[in-house]
Motif scaffolding. Structure first.
Motif, PDB file in Angstrom:
ATOM      1  N   TRP A 176      17.057  -3.489 -13.746  1.00 41.09           N
ATOM      2  CA  TRP A 176      15.723  -3.333 -14.329  1.00 41.09           C
ATOM      3  C   TRP A 176      14.691  -3.088 -13.220  1.00 41.09           C
ATOM      4  CZ3 TRP A 176      11.468  -6.453 -13.308  1.00 41.09           C
ATOM      5  CH2 TRP A 176      10.324  -6.175 -14.075  1.00 41.09           C
ATOM      6  N   LYS A 177      14.795  -3.850 -12.133  1.00 35.27           N
ATOM      7  CA  LYS A 177      13.854  -3.674 -11.020  1.00 35.27           C
ATOM      8  C   LYS A 177      13.947  -2.256 -10.451  1.00 35.27           C
ATOM      9  CE  LYS A 177      14.511  -5.964  -7.137  1.00 35.27           C
ATOM     10  NZ  LYS A 177      14.536  -7.055  -6.140  1.00 35.27           N
ATOM     11  N   ALA A 178      15.157  -1.760 -10.307  1.00 31.12           N
ATOM     12  CA  ALA A 178      15.332  -0.397  -9.807  1.00 31.12           C
ATOM     13  C   ALA A 178      14.730   0.625 -10.772  1.00 31.12           C
ATOM     14  CB  ALA A 178      16.812  -0.109  -9.584  1.00 31.12           C
ATOM     15  N   SER A 179      14.816   0.328 -12.063  1.00 23.25           N
ATOM     16  CA  SER A 179      14.317   1.272 -13.067  1.00 23.25           C
ATOM     17  C   SER A 179      12.806   1.420 -13.037  1.00 23.25           C
ATOM     18  CB  SER A 179      14.768   0.836 -14.470  1.00 23.25           C
ATOM     19  OG  SER A 179      13.992  -0.264 -14.950  1.00 23.25           O
ATOM     20  N   ILE A 180      12.095   0.422 -12.494  1.00 21.77           N
ATOM     21  CA  ILE A 180      10.632   0.521 -12.402  1.00 21.77           C
ATOM     22  C   ILE A 180      10.192   0.842 -10.972  1.00 21.77           C
ATOM     23  CG2 ILE A 180      10.268  -1.028 -14.357  1.00 21.77           C
ATOM     24  CD1 ILE A 180       9.397  -3.196 -12.296  1.00 21.77           C
ATOM     25  N   GLY A 181      11.135   1.292 -10.173  1.00 18.94           N
ATOM     26  CA  GLY A 181      10.804   1.725  -8.822  1.00 18.94           C
ATOM     27  C   GLY A 181      10.994   0.670  -7.751  1.00 18.94           C
ATOM     28  N   GLY A 182      11.513  -0.493  -8.130  1.00 18.78           N
ATOM     29  CA  GLY A 182      11.808  -1.544  -7.160  1.00 18.78           C
ATOM     30  C   GLY A 182      10.605  -2.315  -6.671  1.00 18.78           C
ATOM     31  N   VAL A 183       9.427  -2.062  -7.245  1.00 23.71           N
ATOM     32  CA  VAL A 183       8.197  -2.709  -6.778  1.00 23.71           C
ATOM     33  C   VAL A 183       7.827  -3.838  -7.729  1.00 23.71           C
ATOM     34  CG1 VAL A 183       5.761  -2.423  -6.216  1.00 23.71           C
ATOM     35  CG2 VAL A 183       7.392  -0.576  -5.740  1.00 23.71           C
ATOM     36  N   ILE A 184       7.885  -5.072  -7.231  1.00 23.63           N
ATOM     37  CA  ILE A 184       7.437  -6.233  -7.989  1.00 23.63           C
ATOM     38  C   ILE A 184       6.469  -7.030  -7.112  1.00 23.63           C
ATOM     39  CG2 ILE A 184       9.497  -6.351  -9.452  1.00 23.63           C
ATOM     40  CD1 ILE A 184      10.559  -8.589  -7.677  1.00 23.63           C
ATOM     41  N   LEU A 185       5.867  -8.048  -7.691  1.00 23.58           N
ATOM     42  CA  LEU A 185       4.911  -8.850  -6.943  1.00 23.58           C
ATOM     43  C   LEU A 185       5.556  -9.500  -5.728  1.00 23.58           C
ATOM     44  CD1 LEU A 185       3.102 -10.777  -9.828  1.00 23.58           C
ATOM     45  CD2 LEU A 185       2.189  -8.847  -8.521  1.00 23.58           C
ATOM     46  N   GLN A 186       4.737  -9.693  -4.688  1.00 19.45           N
ATOM     47  CA  GLN A 186       5.130 -10.485  -3.527  1.00 19.45           C
ATOM     48  C   GLN A 186       4.461 -11.862  -3.633  1.00 19.45           C
ATOM     49  OE1 GLN A 186       7.464  -9.468  -1.260  1.00 19.45           O
ATOM     50  NE2 GLN A 186       7.626  -7.757  -2.703  1.00 19.45           N
ATOM     51  N   PRO A 187       5.096 -12.918  -3.122  1.00 17.07           N
ATOM     52  CA  PRO A 187       4.511 -14.258  -3.212  1.00 17.07           C
ATOM     53  C   PRO A 187       3.098 -14.327  -2.637  1.00 17.07           C
ATOM     54  CG  PRO A 187       6.791 -14.408  -2.491  1.00 17.07           C
ATOM     55  CD  PRO A 187       6.438 -12.951  -2.509  1.00 17.07           C
ATOM     56  N   GLU A 188       2.845 -13.578  -1.580  1.00 17.91           N
ATOM     57  CA  GLU A 188       1.525 -13.608  -0.948  1.00 17.91           C
ATOM     58  C   GLU A 188       0.434 -13.086  -1.885  1.00 17.91           C
ATOM     59  OE1 GLU A 188       4.666 -13.881   1.936  1.00 17.91           O
ATOM     60  OE2 GLU A 188       4.301 -12.354   0.384  1.00 17.91           O
ATOM     61  N   GLU A 189       0.798 -12.171  -2.774  1.00 23.06           N
ATOM     62  CA  GLU A 189      -0.173 -11.639  -3.728  1.00 23.06           C
ATOM     63  C   GLU A 189      -0.529 -12.675  -4.782  1.00 23.06           C
ATOM     64  OE1 GLU A 189       1.442  -7.067  -3.103  1.00 23.06           O
ATOM     65  OE2 GLU A 189       2.299  -8.340  -4.684  1.00 23.06           O
ATOM     66  N   VAL A 190       0.451 -13.436  -5.216  1.00 23.74           N
ATOM     67  CA  VAL A 190       0.180 -14.513  -6.166  1.00 23.74           C
ATOM     68  C   VAL A 190      -0.625 -15.614  -5.476  1.00 23.74           C
ATOM     69  CG1 VAL A 190       1.176 -16.153  -7.795  1.00 23.74           C
ATOM     70  CG2 VAL A 190       2.311 -13.952  -7.399  1.00 23.74           C
ATOM     71  N   ALA A 191      -0.280 -15.913  -4.233  1.00 24.33           N
ATOM     72  CA  ALA A 191      -1.019 -16.933  -3.475  1.00 24.33           C
ATOM     73  C   ALA A 191      -2.500 -16.568  -3.375  1.00 24.33           C
ATOM     74  CB  ALA A 191      -0.418 -17.081  -2.076  1.00 24.33           C
ATOM     75  N   GLU A 192      -2.786 -15.289  -3.214  1.00 24.99           N
ATOM     76  CA  GLU A 192      -4.183 -14.855  -3.123  1.00 24.99           C
ATOM     77  C   GLU A 192      -4.928 -15.135  -4.423  1.00 24.99           C
ATOM     78  OE1 GLU A 192      -7.607 -13.658  -1.479  1.00 24.99           O
ATOM     79  OE2 GLU A 192      -5.712 -13.905  -0.400  1.00 24.99           O
ATOM     80  N   SER A 193      -4.248 -14.994  -5.545  1.00 25.33           N
ATOM     81  CA  SER A 193      -4.906 -15.293  -6.826  1.00 25.33           C
ATOM     82  C   SER A 193      -5.182 -16.789  -6.957  1.00 25.33           C
ATOM     83  CB  SER A 193      -4.046 -14.803  -8.000  1.00 25.33           C
ATOM     84  OG  SER A 193      -2.895 -15.599  -8.188  1.00 25.33           O
ATOM     85  N   ILE A 194      -4.297 -17.616  -6.425  1.00 25.86           N
ATOM     86  CA  ILE A 194      -4.519 -19.063  -6.437  1.00 25.86           C
ATOM     87  C   ILE A 194      -5.714 -19.413  -5.554  1.00 25.86           C
ATOM     88  CG2 ILE A 194      -3.509 -21.285  -5.765  1.00 25.86           C
ATOM     89  CD1 ILE A 194      -0.753 -20.060  -6.557  1.00 25.86           C
ATOM     90  N   ARG A 195      -5.758 -18.818  -4.362  1.00 28.17           N
ATOM     91  CA  ARG A 195      -6.890 -19.064  -3.477  1.00 28.17           C
ATOM     92  C   ARG A 195      -8.205 -18.688  -4.139  1.00 28.17           C
ATOM     93  NH1 ARG A 195     -10.636 -16.709  -1.521  1.00 28.17           N
ATOM     94  NH2 ARG A 195      -9.870 -14.713  -2.322  1.00 28.17           N
TER      95      ARG A 195
END
Length: 244
Positions: free
Chosen positions: A202-221
């Motif tokens: 499934w990940k390959a089917s959407i281009g292999g791009v998913i969230l990185q933990p650092e991006e979620v951390a930024e939303s928490i900050r």
């Protein structure tokens, strides 16, 4: 840097993924931290300043209370909780071992409540604090072979909203962060190999791009550093090419 001096922040499940990324980000911004996880060596390897690391399972209420008391004696009261610990064990209801349901309910639901229990009384007394519950898009949507997991995450969404209503009169904020697919260890603990392979396809089917933990951390900050009178009630995020 934050406009005000940040207070003690407790992060559960801080040994990897979103928890570790959040710990690194907040430490870089001057937050004193209490980091909890079952893998103490991973916590200590982060080597962050003004940080107390303790081995604790979120299902162990006594361990959480003891760690909070120790950290508060050193850094002052807990100002923020990032309730991040969680486990994802997938399978169809007909085939999945019910012990996996028990584990997810214990960690994903009871563990969240245990984290809240460890800090909320003090926040109410001080009329200040922020509770961030890290959930998932699975708390709003359903996915194949996710029945028990989706149930736990819907529970986190519901209890977070009810908790927000309960704590709002006490000037305590409750924020729900709901990431989509993210590059963490969460998928690796699933015991069903066919489901793991399906996720990679499934990940390959959407281009292999998913969230990185650092991006979620930024939303928490972002949520933590809003003024206390501003509550980010819910923030759902996913990679742009994730369709569901």
């Amino acid at each position: 840097m934050p406009q005000r001096t940040p207070g003690l922040t407790l992060i559960t499940g801080a040994s990897s993924g979103i928890g570790a990324a959040t710990a690194r980000l907040l430490a870089s911004r001057g937050y004193p931290l209490l980091l909890l996880a079952r893998r103490l060596d991973r916590l200590e390897a982060l080597d962050l300043p003004n940080t107390l690391c303790r081995e604790a399972d979120v299902t162990d209420r006594a361990a959480l209370l003891a760690a909070v008391a120790e950290a508060e004696a050193r850094f002052g009261p807990v100002e923020s909780l990032v309730n991040n610990a969680g486990v994802m064990l997938l399978g169809t209801v007909a085939e999945q071992d019910p012990e996996e349901w028990d584990r997810m309910l214990d960690v994903n639901v009871k563990g969240v409540l245990n984290g809240i229990h460890a800090v909320v009384k003090g926040m109410v007394e001080r009329r200040r604090g922020t509770i961030v519950n890290v959930s998932s898009t699975s708390g709003r949507k359903t996915y194949p072979s996710h029945v028990a997991y989706v149930g736990t995450k819907h529970a986190v969404h519901a209890l977070s909203e009810n908790l927000r209503e309960e704590l709002a009169p006490h000037n305590v904020r409750v924020t729900l962060i709901a990431p989509g697919a993210c590059n963490t260890e969460l998928q690796s603990v699933t015991t069903n190999e066919a489901i793991k392979q399906g996720f990679e396809e499934w990940k390959a089917s959407i281009g292999g791009v998913i969230l990185q933990p650092e991006e979620v951390a930024e939303s928490i900050r972002f949520a933590l550093e809003m003024p206390q009178h501003v509550c980010i009630r819910e923030l759902m995020l996913a990679s742009t090419n994730q369709p569901v």
